[in-house]
Design a protein around this motif. Sequence first.
Motif, PDB file in Angstrom:
ATOM      1  N   ASP A 118       0.488  -0.801  -0.320  1.00 41.45           N
ATOM      2  CA  ASP A 118       0.247  -0.087  -0.479  1.00 41.45           C
ATOM      3  C   ASP A 118       0.923   1.334   0.207  1.00 41.45           C
ATOM      4  OD1 ASP A 118      -2.575   2.336  -0.150  1.00 41.45           O
ATOM      5  OD2 ASP A 118      -2.949   0.830   2.234  1.00 41.45           O
ATOM      6  N   LYS A 119       1.075   2.154   1.205  1.00 41.32           N
ATOM      7  CA  LYS A 119       1.979   2.762   1.496  1.00 41.32           C
ATOM      8  C   LYS A 119       3.062   2.495   0.854  1.00 41.32           C
ATOM      9  CE  LYS A 119      -1.502   5.170   3.715  1.00 41.32           C
ATOM     10  NZ  LYS A 119      -1.969   6.566   5.422  1.00 41.32           N
ATOM     11  N   ALA A 120       4.217   3.847   0.338  1.00 37.65           N
ATOM     12  CA  ALA A 120       4.938   3.910   0.845  1.00 37.65           C
ATOM     13  C   ALA A 120       6.114   4.139   1.844  1.00 37.65           C
ATOM     14  CB  ALA A 120       5.871   4.376  -0.449  1.00 37.65           C
ATOM     15  N   LEU A 121       6.977   3.574   1.874  1.00 41.92           N
ATOM     16  CA  LEU A 121       7.429   3.894   3.344  1.00 41.92           C
ATOM     17  C   LEU A 121       8.670   4.743   3.486  1.00 41.92           C
ATOM     18  CD1 LEU A 121       7.007   0.938   5.435  1.00 41.92           C
ATOM     19  CD2 LEU A 121       5.938   2.780   6.286  1.00 41.92           C
ATOM     20  N   LEU A 122       9.574   5.946   4.224  1.00 48.58           N
ATOM     21  CA  LEU A 122      10.814   6.577   3.762  1.00 48.58           C
ATOM     22  C   LEU A 122      10.805   6.748   5.758  1.00 48.58           C
ATOM     23  CD1 LEU A 122      12.665   8.500   3.086  1.00 48.58           C
ATOM     24  CD2 LEU A 122      11.071  10.533   3.771  1.00 48.58           C
ATOM     25  N   PHE A 123      11.864   4.958   5.923  1.00 50.35           N
ATOM     26  CA  PHE A 123      12.987   5.458   7.547  1.00 50.35           C
ATOM     27  C   PHE A 123      14.323   6.077   7.205  1.00 50.35           C
ATOM     28  CE2 PHE A 123      11.205   1.441   6.407  1.00 50.35           C
ATOM     29  CZ  PHE A 123      10.374   1.162   6.883  1.00 50.35           C
ATOM     30  N   GLU A 124      13.554   7.607   8.331  1.00 55.26           N
ATOM     31  CA  GLU A 124      13.898   8.840   8.551  1.00 55.26           C
ATOM     32  C   GLU A 124      16.041   9.121   9.143  1.00 55.26           C
ATOM     33  OE1 GLU A 124      11.881  12.123   8.119  1.00 55.26           O
ATOM     34  OE2 GLU A 124      11.067  11.244   9.630  1.00 55.26           O
ATOM     35  N   LYS A 125      15.525   7.556   9.731  1.00 63.85           N
ATOM     36  CA  LYS A 125      16.481   7.977  10.642  1.00 63.85           C
ATOM     37  C   LYS A 125      16.889   6.348  10.972  1.00 63.85           C
ATOM     38  CE  LYS A 125      15.118  11.552  13.713  1.00 63.85           C
ATOM     39  NZ  LYS A 125      14.442  11.735  15.445  1.00 63.85           N
ATOM     40  N   VAL A 126      18.375   5.349  10.190  1.00 62.89           N
ATOM     41  CA  VAL A 126      18.594   4.510  10.014  1.00 62.89           C
ATOM     42  C   VAL A 126      19.786   4.140  10.572  1.00 62.89           C
ATOM     43  CG1 VAL A 126      19.579   3.379   8.378  1.00 62.89           C
ATOM     44  CG2 VAL A 126      17.694   4.356   7.120  1.00 62.89           C
ATOM     45  N   LYS A 127      20.004   3.729  11.563  1.00 58.99           N
ATOM     46  CA  LYS A 127      21.172   3.363  12.680  1.00 58.99           C
ATOM     47  C   LYS A 127      22.212   3.018  11.868  1.00 58.99           C
ATOM     48  CE  LYS A 127      22.927   1.073  16.795  1.00 58.99           C
ATOM     49  NZ  LYS A 127      22.001  -0.193  17.733  1.00 58.99           N
ATOM     50  N   GLY A 128      23.469   3.906  12.739  1.00 62.93           N
ATOM     51  CA  GLY A 128      24.569   3.848  11.421  1.00 62.93           C
ATOM     52  C   GLY A 128      25.024   4.096  10.324  1.00 62.93           C
ATOM     53  N   TYR A 129      23.348   5.234   9.636  1.00 65.45           N
ATOM     54  CA  TYR A 129      23.878   5.927   8.953  1.00 65.45           C
ATOM     55  C   TYR A 129      23.368   7.179   8.262  1.00 65.45           C
ATOM     56  CZ  TYR A 129      25.266   1.134   6.504  1.00 65.45           C
ATOM     57  OH  TYR A 129      25.755  -0.169   6.370  1.00 65.45           O
ATOM     58  N   SER A 130      23.600   8.054   7.513  1.00 65.53           N
ATOM     59  CA  SER A 130      23.229   9.539   7.386  1.00 65.53           C
ATOM     60  C   SER A 130      21.724   9.143   5.734  1.00 65.53           C
ATOM     61  CB  SER A 130      24.178  10.364   6.664  1.00 65.53           C
ATOM     62  OG  SER A 130      24.536   9.988   5.790  1.00 65.53           O
TER      63      SER A 130
ATOM     64  N   PRO B  48      18.835   8.184   4.669  1.00 61.69           N
ATOM     65  CA  PRO B  48      17.156   7.489   4.932  1.00 61.69           C
ATOM     66  C   PRO B  48      16.829   6.635   3.962  1.00 61.69           C
ATOM     67  CG  PRO B  48      17.081   9.414   3.395  1.00 61.69           C
ATOM     68  CD  PRO B  48      18.500   9.896   3.975  1.00 61.69           C
ATOM     69  N   VAL B  49      16.476   5.901   4.340  1.00 61.00           N
ATOM     70  CA  VAL B  49      15.399   4.242   3.333  1.00 61.00           C
ATOM     71  C   VAL B  49      14.682   4.196   2.500  1.00 61.00           C
ATOM     72  CG1 VAL B  49      15.669   1.930   3.381  1.00 61.00           C
ATOM     73  CG2 VAL B  49      17.659   2.694   3.788  1.00 61.00           C
ATOM     74  N   LEU B  50      14.194   3.735   2.034  1.00 60.87           N
ATOM     75  CA  LEU B  50      12.813   4.587   0.570  1.00 60.87           C
ATOM     76  C   LEU B  50      12.561   2.789   0.275  1.00 60.87           C
ATOM     77  CD1 LEU B  50      10.119   6.395  -0.005  1.00 60.87           C
ATOM     78  CD2 LEU B  50      11.201   6.332  -1.524  1.00 60.87           C
ATOM     79  N   VAL B  51      11.098   2.959   0.936  1.00 56.54           N
ATOM     80  CA  VAL B  51      11.154   1.398   0.030  1.00 56.54           C
ATOM     81  C   VAL B  51       9.607   1.359  -0.358  1.00 56.54           C
ATOM     82  CG1 VAL B  51      10.360  -0.126   2.340  1.00 56.54           C
ATOM     83  CG2 VAL B  51      11.290  -0.771   0.305  1.00 56.54           C
ATOM     84  N   GLY B  52       9.338   0.908  -1.091  1.00 54.71           N
ATOM     85  CA  GLY B  52       7.343   0.618  -1.487  1.00 54.71           C
ATOM     86  C   GLY B  52       6.869   1.386  -2.431  1.00 54.71           C
ATOM     87  N   LEU B  53       7.798   2.412  -3.022  1.00 55.67           N
ATOM     88  CA  LEU B  53       7.035   3.443  -3.700  1.00 55.67           C
ATOM     89  C   LEU B  53       6.098   3.054  -5.098  1.00 55.67           C
ATOM     90  CD1 LEU B  53       7.233   6.402  -4.108  1.00 55.67           C
ATOM     91  CD2 LEU B  53      10.025   6.387  -5.507  1.00 55.67           C
ATOM     92  N   ASP B  54       6.316   1.819  -5.574  1.00 56.35           N
ATOM     93  CA  ASP B  54       5.876   1.361  -6.524  1.00 56.35           C
ATOM     94  C   ASP B  54       5.307   0.233  -5.824  1.00 56.35           C
ATOM     95  OD1 ASP B  54       6.864   3.311  -8.728  1.00 56.35           O
ATOM     96  OD2 ASP B  54       8.812   1.694  -9.033  1.00 56.35           O
TER      97      ASP B  54
ATOM     98  N   GLY C 116      17.738   5.473  -7.245  1.00 64.41           N
ATOM     99  CA  GLY C 116      16.461   7.275  -6.610  1.00 64.41           C
ATOM    100  C   GLY C 116      16.486   7.478  -7.821  1.00 64.41           C
ATOM    101  N   LEU C 117      15.195   6.720  -8.665  1.00 64.24           N
ATOM    102  CA  LEU C 117      15.147   7.339 -10.053  1.00 64.24           C
ATOM    103  C   LEU C 117      13.442   7.389 -10.257  1.00 64.24           C
ATOM    104  CD1 LEU C 117      17.036   4.790 -11.711  1.00 64.24           C
ATOM    105  CD2 LEU C 117      17.538   6.836 -12.244  1.00 64.24           C
ATOM    106  N   ASP C 118      12.948   8.180 -11.340  1.00 65.30           N
ATOM    107  CA  ASP C 118      11.564   8.310 -10.767  1.00 65.30           C
ATOM    108  C   ASP C 118      10.884   7.136 -11.858  1.00 65.30           C
ATOM    109  OD1 ASP C 118      11.146   9.129 -14.351  1.00 65.30           O
ATOM    110  OD2 ASP C 118      12.364  10.484 -13.972  1.00 65.30           O
ATOM    111  N   ALA C 119       9.442   6.931 -12.068  1.00 70.39           N
ATOM    112  CA  ALA C 119       8.929   6.187 -12.378  1.00 70.39           C
ATOM    113  C   ALA C 119       9.208   5.826 -13.325  1.00 70.39           C
ATOM    114  CB  ALA C 119       6.987   6.240 -12.105  1.00 70.39           C
ATOM    115  N   SER C 120       9.145   6.737 -14.515  1.00 65.22           N
ATOM    116  CA  SER C 120       9.518   6.297 -15.654  1.00 65.22           C
ATOM    117  C   SER C 120      10.832   5.609 -15.869  1.00 65.22           C
ATOM    118  CB  SER C 120       9.686   7.698 -16.862  1.00 65.22           C
ATOM    119  OG  SER C 120      10.393   8.639 -16.355  1.00 65.22           O
ATOM    120  N   ILE C 121      11.552   5.684 -15.427  1.00 62.10           N
ATOM    121  CA  ILE C 121      12.810   5.250 -15.760  1.00 62.10           C
ATOM    122  C   ILE C 121      12.696   3.783 -14.970  1.00 62.10           C
ATOM    123  CG2 ILE C 121      15.767   5.365 -14.949  1.00 62.10           C
ATOM    124  CD1 ILE C 121      15.695   8.139 -14.727  1.00 62.10           C
TER     125      ILE C 121
END
Length: 410
Positions: A1-13, A15-21, A149-154
């Motif tokens: 369903d919804k995309a998720l953006l993890f803004e605070k990922v332990k050990g990294y500066s 963020p991680v985005l998953v489920g965009l499509d 990290g690309l737009d939907a068309s690519i």
Amino acid sequence: DKALLFEKVKGYSLPVLVGLDNSRSRIARVLGTDDFGLTPRYLEAIRNPLPPTVVQDGPVKEVKITKNIDLAELLPVITHYEKDGGPFITAGVVIAEDPGRRIRNLSYHRLQVMNKDEIGFFLQPRHLWNLYSAKEKEGKPLEVAVAIGLDASIRLAGATSGSLIPLGFDELSIAGALRHKTVKIVRGETVEVMAPAKAEIVIEGEILPHLRRTQGPLANFTGTYGDTWEGPVLKVKAITHRKDAIYQDLLPFTPEHHLLLAIPYEPVVYQAVKSYVPGTKAVHVTPSGSGKFHAVVCIRKDHEEDGKKAILAGLNSCRDIKLVTVVDEDVDPFNLREVEWAVATRFQVDRDLVVISGARGNELDPSCSQSGLTAKMGMDATRPLGPRERFEKVRIPGLENIKIQDYIEP
């Protein structure tokens, strides 16, 4: 369903985005169309490609790393399932070029982070393999860029089926036509490969010749584990990214994975079926069929045999399709509840079932024989052309014009 953006990922500066499509309707909406318009839009983009435009700089060049590269420290690459062989880059689109032949190719691959600056590659005998093999015969590496990290068309263009797009057809031109705006590309820092200037992250490197390493396993699109494999290795030479880059990930065996497989397949099936049944309205390769195995075909039935003709054309359109369900125009092929209703009320096994044995199948289908053979099936869930009163769907006049907001108190 919804995309998720993890803004605070332990050990990294980053963020991680998953489920965009994760939603077909969302993909269609981003491209300015709807479920029914997505396949025609794809075919139009292939017939009228819009080539990319070369620029000198772009957001992906804001940060440049060419020394002391450590993938595990720089990028939050994820190990997804229990028995995966390690962390895999799953949403990276691999770009390769052959400037001499003016060939550029986009594709997805299993990319396993092996150590600080090496990525294992899974290559099948397709377009990238052809480019790599030609270089390997000369004892030379193949330069590539992995764009994340690309737009939907690519993202969609990178997943386009090789049976529809020949080697030498620049998929970035498909992306430009899909979005009605040319893709701006910029040359790499350490490789002679162009990548989207507005990508979030680009990994530059060379796939080394005559080197294979054991890789995997990785969860397949079928929801099962594949075997380990011996694959080539990418030596990373540079990483560039935006200052505020987002690392995009794709969780295997989810709707997002299956939609990126399915949507580029639909034009292949659609063209094959329409050549035999001119009244073909839409094709839906279903995510729940692992994005490859099941297709729903919607037709305007002009002849009694049209349903079975659509089945045979669909099953023969590509090796992966092993179930085709054909429905009438009054059934939404993208609504599987309606499709199942059509099968329940318009289909009879002894009259409307087509079965084909001993067909070529997908080797990743665990139900296939060891020789790669499968059985295929079609269900003609269309109404007969005679009197149709028994099959008429109930309806409420004017329902489509009702706005529920008018009946709900604020």
